[in-house]
Design a protein around this motif. Sequence first.
Motif, PDB file in Angstrom:
ATOM      1  N   CYS A  37       0.847  -1.204   0.000  1.00  0.00           N
ATOM      2  CA  CYS A  37       0.000   0.000   0.000  1.00  0.00           C
ATOM      3  C   CYS A  37       0.878   1.248   0.000  1.00  0.00           C
ATOM      4  O   CYS A  37       0.580   2.244  -0.668  1.00  0.00           O
ATOM      5  CB  CYS A  37      -0.911   0.055   1.224  1.00  0.00           C
ATOM      6  SG  CYS A  37      -1.785  -1.470   1.601  1.00  0.00           S
ATOM      7  N   HIS A  54       0.648   4.938  -1.686  1.00  0.00           N
ATOM      8  CA  HIS A  54       0.045   5.872  -0.717  1.00  0.00           C
ATOM      9  C   HIS A  54       1.086   6.233   0.336  1.00  0.00           C
ATOM     10  O   HIS A  54       0.864   6.077   1.541  1.00  0.00           O
ATOM     11  CB  HIS A  54      -1.180   5.240  -0.040  1.00  0.00           C
ATOM     12  CG  HIS A  54      -2.286   4.858  -0.982  1.00  0.00           C
ATOM     13  ND1 HIS A  54      -3.083   5.793  -1.609  1.00  0.00           N
ATOM     14  CD2 HIS A  54      -2.737   3.645  -1.407  1.00  0.00           C
ATOM     15  CE1 HIS A  54      -3.975   5.171  -2.372  1.00  0.00           C
ATOM     16  NE2 HIS A  54      -3.784   3.857  -2.272  1.00  0.00           N
ATOM     17  N   ILE A  75       0.187   8.762   3.372  1.00  0.00           N
ATOM     18  CA  ILE A  75      -0.692   8.188   4.391  1.00  0.00           C
ATOM     19  C   ILE A  75       0.092   7.178   5.229  1.00  0.00           C
ATOM     20  O   ILE A  75       0.007   7.156   6.455  1.00  0.00           O
ATOM     21  CB  ILE A  75      -1.929   7.522   3.741  1.00  0.00           C
ATOM     22  CG1 ILE A  75      -2.840   8.612   3.162  1.00  0.00           C
ATOM     23  CG2 ILE A  75      -2.702   6.669   4.744  1.00  0.00           C
ATOM     24  CD1 ILE A  75      -4.071   8.088   2.458  1.00  0.00           C
ATOM     25  N   TYR A 117       0.643   7.319   9.188  1.00  0.00           N
ATOM     26  CA  TYR A 117       0.074   6.236  10.000  1.00  0.00           C
ATOM     27  C   TYR A 117       1.123   5.592  10.906  1.00  0.00           C
ATOM     28  O   TYR A 117       0.796   5.134  11.998  1.00  0.00           O
ATOM     29  CB  TYR A 117      -0.588   5.182   9.089  1.00  0.00           C
ATOM     30  CG  TYR A 117      -1.261   4.082   9.869  1.00  0.00           C
ATOM     31  CD1 TYR A 117      -2.353   4.362  10.689  1.00  0.00           C
ATOM     32  CD2 TYR A 117      -0.799   2.768   9.818  1.00  0.00           C
ATOM     33  CE1 TYR A 117      -2.961   3.368  11.441  1.00  0.00           C
ATOM     34  CE2 TYR A 117      -1.398   1.766  10.557  1.00  0.00           C
ATOM     35  CZ  TYR A 117      -2.477   2.072  11.365  1.00  0.00           C
ATOM     36  OH  TYR A 117      -3.073   1.084  12.124  1.00  0.00           O
ATOM     37  N   ILE A 143      -1.240  -2.953  13.730  1.00  0.00           N
ATOM     38  CA  ILE A 143      -2.537  -2.938  13.036  1.00  0.00           C
ATOM     39  C   ILE A 143      -2.302  -2.373  11.634  1.00  0.00           C
ATOM     40  O   ILE A 143      -1.756  -1.289  11.483  1.00  0.00           O
ATOM     41  CB  ILE A 143      -3.538  -2.061  13.820  1.00  0.00           C
ATOM     42  CG1 ILE A 143      -3.819  -2.699  15.189  1.00  0.00           C
ATOM     43  CG2 ILE A 143      -4.826  -1.844  13.036  1.00  0.00           C
ATOM     44  CD1 ILE A 143      -4.526  -1.780  16.174  1.00  0.00           C
ATOM     45  N   GLY A 144      -2.706  -3.125  10.612  1.00  0.00           N
ATOM     46  CA  GLY A 144      -2.350  -2.751   9.243  1.00  0.00           C
ATOM     47  C   GLY A 144      -3.479  -2.080   8.477  1.00  0.00           C
ATOM     48  O   GLY A 144      -4.641  -2.086   8.893  1.00  0.00           O
ATOM     49  N   CYS A 145      -3.126  -1.525   7.321  1.00  0.00           N
ATOM     50  CA  CYS A 145      -4.086  -0.832   6.450  1.00  0.00           C
ATOM     51  C   CYS A 145      -5.309  -1.707   6.160  1.00  0.00           C
ATOM     52  O   CYS A 145      -6.454  -1.241   6.137  1.00  0.00           O
ATOM     53  CB  CYS A 145      -3.459  -0.486   5.102  1.00  0.00           C
ATOM     54  SG  CYS A 145      -1.811   0.241   5.138  1.00  0.00           S
ATOM     55  N   CYS A 173      -8.724  -2.101   8.178  1.00  0.00           N
ATOM     56  CA  CYS A 173      -9.827  -1.148   7.992  1.00  0.00           C
ATOM     57  C   CYS A 173     -10.291  -1.040   6.538  1.00  0.00           C
ATOM     58  O   CYS A 173     -11.373  -0.535   6.271  1.00  0.00           O
ATOM     59  CB  CYS A 173      -9.424   0.248   8.461  1.00  0.00           C
ATOM     60  SG  CYS A 173      -9.153   0.366  10.241  1.00  0.00           S
ATOM     61  N   HIS A 174      -9.450  -1.472   5.607  1.00  0.00           N
ATOM     62  CA  HIS A 174      -9.800  -1.324   4.185  1.00  0.00           C
ATOM     63  C   HIS A 174     -10.120  -2.651   3.514  1.00  0.00           C
ATOM     64  O   HIS A 174     -10.581  -2.671   2.383  1.00  0.00           O
ATOM     65  CB  HIS A 174      -8.665  -0.619   3.432  1.00  0.00           C
ATOM     66  CG  HIS A 174      -8.513   0.814   3.849  1.00  0.00           C
ATOM     67  ND1 HIS A 174      -9.449   1.769   3.555  1.00  0.00           N
ATOM     68  CD2 HIS A 174      -7.561   1.450   4.583  1.00  0.00           C
ATOM     69  CE1 HIS A 174      -9.068   2.939   4.057  1.00  0.00           C
ATOM     70  NE2 HIS A 174      -7.924   2.770   4.698  1.00  0.00           N
ATOM     71  N   ASN A 200     -13.429   2.179   1.179  1.00  0.00           N
ATOM     72  CA  ASN A 200     -13.170   3.446   1.853  1.00  0.00           C
ATOM     73  C   ASN A 200     -14.270   3.587   2.905  1.00  0.00           C
ATOM     74  O   ASN A 200     -15.421   3.837   2.568  1.00  0.00           O
ATOM     75  CB  ASN A 200     -13.218   4.612   0.856  1.00  0.00           C
ATOM     76  CG  ASN A 200     -12.876   5.928   1.550  1.00  0.00           C
ATOM     77  OD1 ASN A 200     -12.912   6.022   2.777  1.00  0.00           O
ATOM     78  ND2 ASN A 200     -12.551   6.937   0.765  1.00  0.00           N
ATOM     79  N   PRO A 201     -13.936   3.413   4.188  1.00  0.00           N
ATOM     80  CA  PRO A 201     -14.978   3.381   5.218  1.00  0.00           C
ATOM     81  C   PRO A 201     -15.871   4.619   5.191  1.00  0.00           C
ATOM     82  O   PRO A 201     -17.058   4.533   5.517  1.00  0.00           O
ATOM     83  CB  PRO A 201     -14.196   3.313   6.535  1.00  0.00           C
ATOM     84  CG  PRO A 201     -12.870   2.725   6.167  1.00  0.00           C
ATOM     85  CD  PRO A 201     -12.581   3.202   4.769  1.00  0.00           C
ATOM     86  N   ILE A 243     -15.246   8.753  12.875  1.00  0.00           N
ATOM     87  CA  ILE A 243     -14.415   9.556  11.968  1.00  0.00           C
ATOM     88  C   ILE A 243     -14.960  10.969  11.777  1.00  0.00           C
ATOM     89  O   ILE A 243     -14.384  11.754  11.039  1.00  0.00           O
ATOM     90  CB  ILE A 243     -14.149   8.853  10.607  1.00  0.00           C
ATOM     91  CG1 ILE A 243     -15.437   8.582   9.839  1.00  0.00           C
ATOM     92  CG2 ILE A 243     -13.345   7.582  10.818  1.00  0.00           C
ATOM     93  CD1 ILE A 243     -15.184   8.070   8.417  1.00  0.00           C
ATOM     94  N   PRO A 264      -8.136   8.385  11.354  1.00  0.00           N
ATOM     95  CA  PRO A 264      -7.511   7.143  11.813  1.00  0.00           C
ATOM     96  C   PRO A 264      -6.070   6.992  11.346  1.00  0.00           C
ATOM     97  O   PRO A 264      -5.372   6.092  11.785  1.00  0.00           O
ATOM     98  CB  PRO A 264      -8.401   6.050  11.223  1.00  0.00           C
ATOM     99  CG  PRO A 264      -9.081   6.684  10.074  1.00  0.00           C
ATOM    100  CD  PRO A 264      -9.193   8.138  10.369  1.00  0.00           C
TER     101      PRO A 264
END
Length: 414
Positions: free
Chosen positions: A74, A78, A81, A85, A225-227, A230-231, A253-254, A336, A341
């Motif tokens: 990722c 990206h 980001i 993160y 905790i990885g990308c 949540c994705h 995309n949450p 959010i 996040p």
Amino acid sequence: MDQSGSLDSRSKVGRYGIPSALALLIAAIVLWDQTARRPVPGPTGMPAPAVAPIPSSPYRNTQPGVAYVGDEVCARCHAEIARGYRGHPMGRSMSEAPGPEPAANGVVFTAGDLVYSVLQRGGKVVHREERRDAQGRTVESTERAVHYVLGSGRRGLAFLVEHDGGLYQSPITWYAETHRWGLAPLYEMQNLHFTRSITPGCLFCHSNRIDVAPGRPPVFHGLTIGCEQCHGPGALHARRPEPVDGRDWTIVNPADLEPRSLRESVCEQCHLQGSSRRPQPGRSAFDFRPGLPFDAFMVVSWARGDPIATIRAVGHVEQMRQSTCYRESGGELGCISCHDPHQLPAPEERVAYYQGRCQECHAERGCSLPRPERRAQQPDDDCTACHMPRSPAGDIAHTAITVHTIPRHRPMQR
Ligand code: HEC
Ligand code: HEC
Ligand code: HEC
Ligand code: HEC
Ligand code: HEC
Ligand code: HEC
Ligand code: HEC
């Protein structure tokens, strides 16, 4: 350590002065932990319990079989980001020893006739528990090398040791807010020494994906905790991003998830704890994918009369749902609305950052306390100082949490 006896478990959330939020949090987790393993099929001859179908999703990476690729992939596209993160507590949720452990070499605390030491030995960190007799002689001693440090150190650190093919928690814990070493939460009631097993449930919330096999320590695919937590799994997207009218159905995309319960599910996988969590029949928390409803995988419940049920007084999700902002915005308010996040605001931008988040909804109908009065109390007009203060910690508390009920009036200090 009388933590919960004084709290009425039916009292509304928003009781303040919650002693040792961290201890209660972890206690609740122990309960869930024991039930978080994969459910076994029904006994022979009995039909397995009915499994409700998983609601469908337009996101292709919610389907079983889409592979995970890991954060490094990722980060190739990206980079910004990913860089941000790595500075967020979730991006530093776990590390190899010594990690963020504060330097110590020698006795760090005693508990009854037990003496606890942190020792530095040739690049390794070793935790020692000794029992001493009345003359101060050591009659029993256990030493374990620390393998992993669990926590970013914002509130506390737990230490994991490996022996006999398993991963266990050390009784020695670091409490960041009081800046001291002490027994692991609840160990004053029952000291488990080095025997408390770190189960997959614990790592589900604190690390990236893991593989588990009996008799062997878990294999980590990235410690923090990885990308993709949540994705969702990224293989389709990383191979070929496919934007269609501003949406990309290969990756979640949450922020775009509808209804909102799907959006909140992403955070609830780890932030909604209740007093116990158990898997739905035939499912496991590990089967959950962002974009799907978390309650199709796990049942979170709040037991009455269970002292640990007071845990809900410390849960961010439960508190937020009690707020007027949440109820009167038709559920528009979510985690959010206020939290990025990927990155925490820098300390000098913190006040302005949260003011901006409040103003998204309160630009028209703002604070009814006249500005001069606010400024007299809070020169920088920090909305959160009055409406989302830190709950005051009791004297045995090792940690405090930010009040997420967003009350009109600053809660009374005890
Ligand atoms: C080959 C480059 C590449 C890789 C690798 C990549 N992305 Fe993307 N990603 C993009 C591009 C380009 C966009 C913007 C266009 C689009 O949405 O497809 C994007 C968009 C996104 C979006 C927004 C989608 C939306 O609908 O709003 C998310 C979320 C995302 N990426 C997450 C990830 C994650 C997580 C990973 C790792 C699993 C990852 N990306 C790997 C190139 C990449
Ligand atoms: C259901 C998810 C969940 C489980 C299971 C869980 N935790 Fe946590 N834990 C959290 C969350 C969320 C936080 C952050 C809470 C906060 O900041 O208020 C946290 C915070 C912590 C912290 C403080 C971290 C820091 O950097 O300040 C420690 C230490 C900790 N947990 C240990 C454990 C241990 C040990 C286990 C397993 C026995 C465990 N947790 C199981 C969700 C979980
Ligand atoms: C704790 C959950 C979480 C983690 C971990 C996470 N993201 Fe996100 N990500 C989100 C949420 C929520 C949004 C939507 C944010 C918004 O619009 O307010 C988002 C949005 C995005 C987007 C869309 C564009 C943008 O700038 O908002 C991209 C791209 C993205 N994330 C990539 C990543 C990458 C790469 C990683 C790992 C380095 C990562 N995310 C880790 C929750 C997460
Ligand atoms: C895989 C589990 C997991 C998921 C998913 C997750 N969190 Fe977390 N979150 C944690 C844990 C564990 C911590 C504590 C990390 C630490 O300090 O060691 C944490 C910490 C935080 C913090 C505290 C940062 C601070 O100030 O210390 C915020 C805010 C947060 N998460 C927001 C979110 C939001 C918003 C989402 C959903 C978009 C989300 N999290 C999804 C596990 C998770
Ligand atoms: C998603 C929209 C939204 C956001 C973001 C939001 N609020 Fe609200 N809030 C509302 C709504 C709607 C109400 C009820 C109507 C009103 O009082 O304006 C409300 C009410 C309130 C109240 C009155 C509570 C009561 O019980 O009388 C306070 C105080 C408040 N908000 C403070 C804040 C603060 C401080 C922030 C930022 C940290 C914030 N809000 C962010 C939507 C929001
Ligand atoms: C109205 C704004 C707002 C909303 C909505 C919100 N938070 Fe927070 N949260 C805050 C503020 C302000 C802080 C304190 C940040 C600081 O001290 O720098 C905070 C702190 C936290 C922390 C760090 C531990 C603590 O208690 O200080 C966690 C974890 C957290 N929030 C999780 C969540 C989760 C999960 C959700 C969604 C259920 C959520 N928050 C919704 C404003 C909000
Ligand atoms: C010095 C403390 C303080 C600060 C700073 C503060 N407030 Fe308030 N706020 C109050 C008090 C006290 C009330 C209740 C006044 C009353 O009951 O008449 C209130 C009321 C409110 C209400 C309810 C308004 C209504 O019409 O019912 C909202 C919304 C609100 N504040 C939002 C904010 C926002 C947004 C900020 C930051 C820009 C902020 N407050 C800053 C103390 C504060």
